[in-house]
Write a protein that holds these residues in place. Structure first.
Motif, PDB file in Angstrom:
ATOM      1  N   HIS A 109      84.332 -30.809  36.078  1.00  0.00           N
ATOM      2  CA  HIS A 109      85.174 -29.891  35.323  1.00  0.00           C
ATOM      3  C   HIS A 109      85.722 -28.746  36.180  1.00  0.00           C
ATOM      4  CE1 HIS A 109      83.042 -31.960  32.024  1.00  0.00           C
ATOM      5  NE2 HIS A 109      84.181 -31.772  31.394  1.00  0.00           N
ATOM      6  N   MET A 110      85.659 -28.872  37.474  1.00  0.00           N
ATOM      7  CA  MET A 110      86.329 -27.929  38.378  1.00  0.00           C
ATOM      8  C   MET A 110      86.906 -28.729  39.556  1.00  0.00           C
ATOM      9  SD  MET A 110      82.904 -25.864  39.668  1.00  0.00           S
ATOM     10  CE  MET A 110      83.213 -25.854  41.437  1.00  0.00           C
ATOM     11  N   PRO A 111      87.887 -29.587  39.277  1.00  0.00           N
ATOM     12  CA  PRO A 111      88.398 -30.531  40.284  1.00  0.00           C
ATOM     13  C   PRO A 111      89.050 -29.876  41.490  1.00  0.00           C
ATOM     14  CG  PRO A 111      89.822 -30.472  38.349  1.00  0.00           C
ATOM     15  CD  PRO A 111      88.589 -29.710  37.993  1.00  0.00           C
ATOM     16  N   ASP A 112      89.492 -28.629  41.370  1.00  0.00           N
ATOM     17  CA  ASP A 112      90.166 -27.969  42.485  1.00  0.00           C
ATOM     18  C   ASP A 112      89.249 -27.005  43.233  1.00  0.00           C
ATOM     19  OD1 ASP A 112      92.576 -29.273  41.822  1.00  0.00           O
ATOM     20  OD2 ASP A 112      93.011 -27.732  40.310  1.00  0.00           O
ATOM     21  N   GLU A 113      87.968 -27.039  42.906  1.00  0.00           N
ATOM     22  CA  GLU A 113      87.021 -26.132  43.542  1.00  0.00           C
ATOM     23  C   GLU A 113      85.754 -26.883  43.948  1.00  0.00           C
ATOM     24  OE1 GLU A 113      88.394 -22.199  40.918  1.00  0.00           O
ATOM     25  OE2 GLU A 113      86.453 -23.153  40.558  1.00  0.00           O
ATOM     26  N   ALA A 149      85.372 -25.482  30.137  1.00  0.00           N
ATOM     27  CA  ALA A 149      84.629 -26.695  29.800  1.00  0.00           C
ATOM     28  C   ALA A 149      83.125 -26.533  30.029  1.00  0.00           C
ATOM     29  CB  ALA A 149      85.142 -27.878  30.630  1.00  0.00           C
ATOM     30  N   LEU A 150      82.724 -25.504  30.776  1.00  0.00           N
ATOM     31  CA  LEU A 150      81.306 -25.282  31.045  1.00  0.00           C
ATOM     32  C   LEU A 150      80.637 -24.448  29.958  1.00  0.00           C
ATOM     33  CD1 LEU A 150      81.350 -24.603  34.912  1.00  0.00           C
ATOM     34  CD2 LEU A 150      81.213 -26.780  33.680  1.00  0.00           C
ATOM     35  N   GLY A 151      81.402 -24.007  28.974  1.00  0.00           N
ATOM     36  CA  GLY A 151      80.818 -23.278  27.863  1.00  0.00           C
ATOM     37  C   GLY A 151      80.743 -21.782  28.111  1.00  0.00           C
ATOM     38  N   SER A 152      80.125 -21.077  27.186  1.00  0.00           N
ATOM     39  CA  SER A 152      80.018 -19.622  27.239  1.00  0.00           C
ATOM     40  C   SER A 152      78.914 -19.188  28.198  1.00  0.00           C
ATOM     41  CB  SER A 152      79.727 -19.064  25.844  1.00  0.00           C
ATOM     42  OG  SER A 152      79.316 -17.715  25.913  1.00  0.00           O
ATOM     43  N   THR A 153      79.258 -18.292  29.117  1.00  0.00           N
ATOM     44  CA  THR A 153      78.254 -17.789  30.053  1.00  0.00           C
ATOM     45  C   THR A 153      77.211 -16.915  29.342  1.00  0.00           C
ATOM     46  OG1 THR A 153      79.701 -15.923  30.586  1.00  0.00           O
ATOM     47  CG2 THR A 153      79.785 -17.848  32.034  1.00  0.00           C
ATOM     48  N   LEU A 154      77.553 -16.410  28.169  1.00  0.00           N
ATOM     49  CA  LEU A 154      76.627 -15.553  27.431  1.00  0.00           C
ATOM     50  C   LEU A 154      75.582 -16.352  26.670  1.00  0.00           C
ATOM     51  CD1 LEU A 154      75.918 -12.640  26.634  1.00  0.00           C
ATOM     52  CD2 LEU A 154      77.470 -12.890  24.674  1.00  0.00           C
ATOM     53  N   ASP A 199      66.332 -34.437  38.331  1.00  0.00           N
ATOM     54  CA  ASP A 199      67.371 -35.195  37.623  1.00  0.00           C
ATOM     55  C   ASP A 199      68.237 -34.281  36.765  1.00  0.00           C
ATOM     56  OD1 ASP A 199      66.460 -37.515  38.761  1.00  0.00           O
ATOM     57  OD2 ASP A 199      65.376 -38.222  36.989  1.00  0.00           O
ATOM     58  N   TYR A 200      67.608 -33.324  36.080  1.00  0.00           N
ATOM     59  CA  TYR A 200      68.367 -32.415  35.221  1.00  0.00           C
ATOM     60  C   TYR A 200      69.286 -31.539  36.068  1.00  0.00           C
ATOM     61  CZ  TYR A 200      69.316 -29.527  31.114  1.00  0.00           C
ATOM     62  OH  TYR A 200      69.936 -28.891  30.068  1.00  0.00           O
ATOM     63  N   LEU A 201      68.760 -31.034  37.179  1.00  0.00           N
ATOM     64  CA  LEU A 201      69.565 -30.202  38.067  1.00  0.00           C
ATOM     65  C   LEU A 201      70.732 -30.997  38.645  1.00  0.00           C
ATOM     66  CD1 LEU A 201      69.610 -27.318  39.169  1.00  0.00           C
ATOM     67  CD2 LEU A 201      68.184 -28.094  41.080  1.00  0.00           C
ATOM     68  N   SER A 202      70.476 -32.254  38.977  1.00  0.00           N
ATOM     69  CA  SER A 202      71.535 -33.120  39.488  1.00  0.00           C
ATOM     70  C   SER A 202      72.611 -33.363  38.431  1.00  0.00           C
ATOM     71  CB  SER A 202      70.935 -34.457  39.946  1.00  0.00           C
ATOM     72  OG  SER A 202      71.928 -35.310  40.454  1.00  0.00           O
ATOM     73  N   ASP A 203      72.197 -33.581  37.190  1.00  0.00           N
ATOM     74  CA  ASP A 203      73.159 -33.777  36.101  1.00  0.00           C
ATOM     75  C   ASP A 203      74.038 -32.545  35.909  1.00  0.00           C
ATOM     76  OD1 ASP A 203      72.203 -36.313  35.637  1.00  0.00           O
ATOM     77  OD2 ASP A 203      70.959 -35.752  33.917  1.00  0.00           O
ATOM     78  N   LEU A 204      73.444 -31.356  36.026  1.00  0.00           N
ATOM     79  CA  LEU A 204      74.227 -30.126  35.897  1.00  0.00           C
ATOM     80  C   LEU A 204      75.280 -30.027  36.995  1.00  0.00           C
ATOM     81  CD1 LEU A 204      71.476 -27.467  35.014  1.00  0.00           C
ATOM     82  CD2 LEU A 204      73.187 -28.456  33.482  1.00  0.00           C
ATOM     83  N   HIS A 205      74.914 -30.402  38.203  1.00  0.00           N
ATOM     84  CA  HIS A 205      75.883 -30.400  39.308  1.00  0.00           C
ATOM     85  C   HIS A 205      77.022 -31.376  39.043  1.00  0.00           C
ATOM     86  CE1 HIS A 205      72.850 -28.140  41.555  1.00  0.00           C
ATOM     87  NE2 HIS A 205      73.736 -27.952  42.509  1.00  0.00           N
ATOM     88  N   HIS A 206      76.680 -32.584  38.663  1.00  0.00           N
ATOM     89  CA  HIS A 206      77.716 -33.605  38.422  1.00  0.00           C
ATOM     90  C   HIS A 206      78.649 -33.182  37.300  1.00  0.00           C
ATOM     91  CE1 HIS A 206      76.480 -36.735  41.200  1.00  0.00           C
ATOM     92  NE2 HIS A 206      75.219 -36.599  40.825  1.00  0.00           N
ATOM     93  N   PHE A 207      78.089 -32.697  36.206  1.00  0.00           N
ATOM     94  CA  PHE A 207      78.905 -32.275  35.069  1.00  0.00           C
ATOM     95  C   PHE A 207      79.849 -31.142  35.474  1.00  0.00           C
ATOM     96  CE2 PHE A 207      79.592 -29.374  31.513  1.00  0.00           C
ATOM     97  CZ  PHE A 207      80.159 -30.223  30.572  1.00  0.00           C
ATOM     98  N   THR A 208      79.318 -30.167  36.193  1.00  0.00           N
ATOM     99  CA  THR A 208      80.123 -29.012  36.600  1.00  0.00           C
ATOM    100  C   THR A 208      81.249 -29.410  37.535  1.00  0.00           C
ATOM    101  OG1 THR A 208      78.235 -27.525  36.332  1.00  0.00           O
ATOM    102  CG2 THR A 208      80.025 -26.774  37.760  1.00  0.00           C
ATOM    103  N   LEU A 209      80.939 -30.216  38.517  1.00  0.00           N
ATOM    104  CA  LEU A 209      81.964 -30.612  39.493  1.00  0.00           C
ATOM    105  C   LEU A 209      83.087 -31.425  38.848  1.00  0.00           C
ATOM    106  CD1 LEU A 209      79.614 -31.411  42.489  1.00  0.00           C
ATOM    107  CD2 LEU A 209      81.307 -29.578  42.373  1.00  0.00           C
TER     108      LEU A 209
END
Length: 428
Positions: free
Chosen positions: A87-91, A41-46, A75-85
């Protein structure tokens, strides 16, 4: 300084540009490195512009766009954290620079970037790092702070300073002036923002060390340390120790790094390149690519498709600088906050506008010694540094530097109607 107090000067200062690259390990609920692949869900690392990985498949890297407003960056960095978390509910995201508990080198999975040639090259480069330095060192995280002045700042300053000639050449030289001053004064940033005075004993593996004290059964550290990430336990390389890369100008820097990329190294030759049909490293030279050079600050230029960073620098000059000395602050939601950004802007602008003589070998050695003293003993009230070969109390040196930063903070306050002065005063 007087010219920058004018309306035109203040308008230029209001356009300071910054961006952040922030690393962090994905970990399990038991605080072990995640063995799962990069979440789909976080997209392509490349190809993803904002979320990728650094050395390890588990070492996320968040990248903000270039912003002129401090709050936009946070704010942008915070949004990246929220979005990522989400999509990784067990980590979880490990909040510190030094890694969580490790279960050996094999517990640190090397990042994958797909089957495309560029993706394979990125993976092989990281394989090379594991053979050369071990995976443990590569599990360390940090924050890279990218800083630049707007394009119209340079012709304005060139005219004010009575310089003539190519604007880009002037810009590149001024950035190298900044880099040299940064190296002279970066010990202050290590003291103020160092956040890795201790580490889990698993980081040392089977290695015995008398360089650290035992704080508990699982924790090693030093009582006055600030940033063990910046010590000889962190990003260090014997092969690079003898490199004398010049920061006096762009041509010298490019020549020195280019030589290191082309210079063979016997220990790396023993590793091999393609062994039994599997690539172990890109080449056996001191540096596989220029990004392998471990420096606390780098001159940078956005590359074109397929272009090497060192070629981009040589052909088109310096575009911005990248500060690589910052620990992740585990007590802040995204590892850095607006006040720290404002302090960094003041500090970097001071380094840019101040006189900056060429660095001698003697001064370079003094710079390294001062930084390592602050790394290991920065919070010792009796700490002494050296300046021009003479001892000076750390507190006196730090307060003296903060005093010199004050006029720059006042300028940025007028330009942004912000809180740069508060960022300086809070550190006294």
């Amino acid at each position: 300084m007087q010219h920058l107090k004018s309306p035109n000067g203040l308008a230029l200062l209001s356009q300071v540009q910054r961006g952040i690259e922030k690393e962090g390990l994905r970990v399990t609920p038991k605080a072990l490195i995640a063995q799962t692949g990069h979440p789909e869900a976080l997209g392509s690392t490349l190809t993803h512009k904002s979320i990728t990985t650094d050395y390890s498949e588990a070492l996320l890297e968040f990248i903000t766009p270039v912003c002129q407003q401090v709050d936009d960056t946070i704010d942008y960095l915070s949004d990246l954290h929220h979005f990522t978390l989400r999509h990784m509910p067990d980590e979880y995201l490990w909040p510190a620079s030094m890694p969580c508990r490790l279960e050996g080198e094999a517990s640190i999975p090397i990042a994958q970037y797909g089957s495309a040639n560029i993706g394979q090259m990125k993976h092989v480069y990281r394989q090379g790092l594991s053979y050369r330095y071990g995976r443990t060192m590569q599990a360390i995280a940090g924050i890279h702070y990218n800083f630049s002045m707007p394009d119209n700042f340079w012709p304005y300053c060139q005219q004010v300073w009575g310089e003539q000639g190519d604007v880009q050449a002037f810009k590149s030289q001024r950035y190298f002036d900044l880099i040299r001053n940064f190296r002279r004064h970066s010990w202050l940033l290590v003291y103020l923002f160092g956040a890795s005075p201790a580490l889990d004993n698993s980081f040392m593996g089977d290695k015995k060390t008398d360089k650290l004290d035992t704080f508990s059964n699982n924790t090693l550290g030093l009582p006055f340390a600030t940033s063990l990430r910046m010590s000889d336990l962190g990003y260090q390389s014997e092969a690079q120790a003898n490199l004398n890369v010049s920061y006096n100008n762009l041509d010298n820097y490019v020549d020195d790094v280019t030589k290191a990329i082309a210079q063979g190294y016997p220990a790396y030759e023993k590793i091999g390149i393609n062994v039994d049909g599997s690539y172990r490293q890109l080449n056996s030279n001191v540096l596989q690519i220029e990004n392998e050079y471990y420096s606390e600050i780098r001159p940078k230029r956005v590359t074109q498709s397929g272009e090497q960073p060192i070629v981009a620098l040589k052909e088109r000059g310096v575009e911005y600088i990248e500060v690589r000395i910052l620990d992740t602050n585990p007590f802040l939601p995204v590892g850095i906050d607006a006040q720290q950004i404002r302090f960094l802007d003041v500090f970097l602008l001071y380094c840019l506008l101040s006189e900056s003589a060429a660095l001698s070998v003697t001064e370079s050695d003094e710079i390294k010694a001062n930084q390592q003293r602050v790394v290991r003993e920065g919070r010792n009230p009796k700490l002494m540094l050296t300046k021009n070969g003479q001892p000076v109390a750390f507190k006196k040196a730090a307060n003296g530097l903060l005093t010199q930063l004050q006029p720059i903070a006042d300028l940025l306050d007028k330009a942004h109607e912000g809180q740069s002065t508060d960022a300086i005063n809070d550190k006294r």
